[in-house]
Design a protein around this motif. Structure first.
Motif, PDB file in Angstrom:
ATOM      1  N   GLY A 113      21.419 -19.893  13.579  1.00 21.77           N
ATOM      2  CA  GLY A 113      21.772 -19.962  14.989  1.00 21.77           C
ATOM      3  C   GLY A 113      22.494 -21.223  15.404  1.00 21.77           C
ATOM      4  O   GLY A 113      22.581 -21.537  16.591  1.00 21.77           O
TER       5      GLY A 113
ATOM      6  N   MET B   1      19.463 -12.996  19.852  1.00 23.71           N
ATOM      7  CA  MET B   1      20.583 -13.047  18.913  1.00 23.71           C
ATOM      8  C   MET B   1      21.902 -13.070  19.665  1.00 23.71           C
ATOM      9  O   MET B   1      22.831 -13.763  19.264  1.00 23.71           O
ATOM     10  CB  MET B   1      20.543 -11.847  17.967  1.00 23.71           C
ATOM     11  CG  MET B   1      21.682 -11.853  16.945  1.00 23.71           C
ATOM     12  SD  MET B   1      21.267 -10.860  15.484  1.00 23.71           S
ATOM     13  CE  MET B   1      22.755 -11.046  14.500  1.00 23.71           C
ATOM     14  N   GLN B   4      22.722 -16.477  20.719  1.00 22.14           N
ATOM     15  CA  GLN B   4      23.119 -17.250  19.535  1.00 22.14           C
ATOM     16  C   GLN B   4      24.578 -16.996  19.197  1.00 22.14           C
ATOM     17  O   GLN B   4      25.333 -17.932  18.921  1.00 22.14           O
ATOM     18  CB  GLN B   4      22.258 -16.853  18.332  1.00 22.14           C
ATOM     19  CG  GLN B   4      20.933 -17.568  18.242  1.00 22.14           C
ATOM     20  CD  GLN B   4      20.275 -17.368  16.883  1.00 22.14           C
ATOM     21  OE1 GLN B   4      20.908 -16.862  15.954  1.00 22.14           O
ATOM     22  NE2 GLN B   4      19.017 -17.746  16.784  1.00 22.14           N
TER      23      GLN B   4
END
Lengths: 136, 136
Positions: A113, B1, B4
Motif C-alpha cells: 500500500g 484497497m 490505497q
C-alpha cells in the motif's frame, strides 16, 4: 554506414511528435535502467557513436546520456518491437543511470500500500551534477 | 484497497493524453516482453485484479492483456521511475506476449546493417486469434 542507419530508421514508427519511447536495459543482467525518448537524430547518433543518445523533452535537444554526469551507456544492441513503435537499447551502463545516483530510475515499488524505495544512491547526486541537474 | 490504489495513482505523472508508458518484464528472467500504455483506469484494474491491464490506443478502450488470446500477465509488482512518468510491470507471462506468437515483442535486432529476426513464433498467431487480431 550512413545508408545503413537510414535503413534502420525506415522501420521505426516515430509518433506524431517525432519521438519513439526507448527502454534502456543492462545487457547482461537484464536490469531495466530507465525509459526515455528518441527522435531520428537520437537513433542516428546512437548507432553511429555506439552510445545511447536520447531526445530530452524538457531541454528540447539531443542528450548524449552521460554528457554531464559521465554515466554513459555503451550501446550493445538496438532492438525494435513488432509494431516498430518502441525500441529497446541493450547497454553497458557506466556507473549509474538515474540522476538521483541510483543504478536504475525504477527504484520505487508498490508494496503493502505504499511506494517503497528499493534502491539507495550509489553516488551522491551532487557528485554527478556539481553545477546542478539540468535534466540531462 | 480502493483508497490505497488512489494513493498509488497520485504519484504517477500521466501525460497530457492521460497515458503513461508501461514496460512489461518477465519477473524472474528479466526479459522485456512488450511496451504498452496505461491510463488511470488501467492502473486501477491492474492493481485490483493482479493482472496487467493496458489502454489500447488503437481500440480506444481498456485492454486486459490476454482477454482475447488467453496470454495473460499476472502482476508481480508495479514499479515507478524517478520522474513518475514511466511504469514497469514485473509479470508472470502466460504463454507469449506478442501477437505474432513470439515470447517477446522485441524480436528484431539491428545486426550487421539489417533488422534480424531473433525469435520465432512459439504459438501460431491464428491459434491466438481465431477470429483475427483486433489489436488487443
Amino acid at each position: 554506414m550512413k545508408n545503413q542507419i537510414e535503413r534502420a530508421l525506415a522501420e521505426i514508427s516515430f509518433g506524431a511528435d517525432g519521438l519513439v519511447p526507448a527502454i534502456a536495459q543492462q545487457h547482461d543482467t537484464g536490469e531495466i535502467l530507465m525509459m526515455a525518448w528518441m527522435n531520428r537524430d537520437a537513433v542516428r547518433v546512437s548507432l553511429a557513436e555506439g552510445r545511447a543518445c536520447y531526445w530530452s523533452r524538457s531541454r528540447g535537444r539531443l542528450w548524449r546520456k552521460g554528457e554531464t554526469s559521465g554515466q554513459t551507456q555503451l550501446l550493445h544492441e538496438l532492438r525494435l518491437d513488432c509494431d516498430g513503435d518502441a525500441v529497446l537499447l541493450l547497454v553497458e551502463q557506466q556507473g549509474v543511470a538515474c540522476h538521483t545516483g541510483r543504478r536504475t530510475c525504477f527504484f520505487r515499488a508498490w508494496r503493502g500500500g505504499e511506494w517503497a524505495i528499493i534502491a539507495e544512491p550509489e553516488i551522491p547526486p551532487e557528485a554527478l551534477y556539481p553545477k546542478g541537474f539540468d535534466g540531462t
